[in-house]
Design a protein around this motif. Structure first.
Motif, PDB file in Angstrom:
ATOM      1  N   ALA A  23       0.834  -1.210   0.000  1.00 54.81           N
ATOM      2  CA  ALA A  23       0.000   0.000   0.000  1.00 54.81           C
ATOM      3  C   ALA A  23       0.863   1.251   0.000  1.00 54.81           C
ATOM      4  O   ALA A  23       0.535   2.244  -0.663  1.00 54.81           O
ATOM      5  CB  ALA A  23      -0.933   0.001   1.209  1.00 54.81           C
ATOM      6  N   ILE A  48      -2.007   5.398  -4.722  1.00 56.81           N
ATOM      7  CA  ILE A  48      -3.153   5.268  -3.831  1.00 56.81           C
ATOM      8  C   ILE A  48      -3.288   6.536  -2.996  1.00 56.81           C
ATOM      9  O   ILE A  48      -2.290   7.146  -2.595  1.00 56.81           O
ATOM     10  CB  ILE A  48      -2.999   4.038  -2.909  1.00 56.81           C
ATOM     11  N   THR A  79      -4.281   4.902   2.218  1.00 55.08           N
ATOM     12  CA  THR A  79      -3.061   4.200   2.618  1.00 55.08           C
ATOM     13  C   THR A  79      -2.957   4.127   4.131  1.00 55.08           C
ATOM     14  O   THR A  79      -2.626   3.077   4.696  1.00 55.08           O
ATOM     15  CB  THR A  79      -1.819   4.903   2.040  1.00 55.08           C
TER      16      THR A  79
END
Length: 105
Positions: free
Chosen positions: A40, A46, A51
Motif C-alpha cells: 500500500a 493510492i 493508505t
C-alpha cells in the motif's frame, strides 16, 4: 493420583496436537499482512488517507494474529492478561482523546 496424571496427559496431548502447523499458518498470515501494508505504501498512486487506513487496519489485524497464535491468548486461563491489556488500551485511548481536546481548547 490418576486424576492428576490424566490432567497432565491431556495437557501434553493438547500441546502435541498444536504442533508447528498453526505456527506456520500464523507466520504466513503475519507475512501477508506486512506485505499488504508495504504494498500500500509502495504503490504511490493510492490516496494517502486510504493508505493510512490500510496500514492501521493491517496493524490491528497483526495484533490479533500475534496475540492469538504467538501469545496463546486464545487458550483458556488467560483472562487476567486480556483484562489488563483491554484496560491499558482504554487508558491510552482516553489519554489520547483528553490530549487532543486539551490541544484544541
Amino acid at each position: 493420583m490418576s486424576s492428576n496424571h490424566s490432567a497432565t496427559g491431556e495437557e501434553a496431548k493438547r500441546h502435541r496436537t498444536e504442533g508447528p502447523k498453526k505456527h506456520i499458518v500464523a507466520f504466513v498470515m503475519s507475512l501477508a499482512l506486512t506485505i499488504i501494508a508495504f504494498a500500500a505504501v509502495a504503490a504511490g498512486e493510492i490516496n494517502t488517507t486510504f493508505t493510512y487506513i490500510i496500514i492501521v487496519g493491517m496493524a490491528i489485524l497483526q495484533v490479533f494474529v500475534q496475540m492469538a497464535f504467538w501469545m496463546h491468548m486464545k487458550d483458556r486461563g488467560h483472562v487476567f492478561p486480556i483484562i489488563a491489556i483491554l484496560t491499558g488500551v482504554f487508558i491510552v485511548i482516553t489519554m489520547v482523546i483528553m490530549a487532543t481536546y486539551w490541544v484544541w481548547w
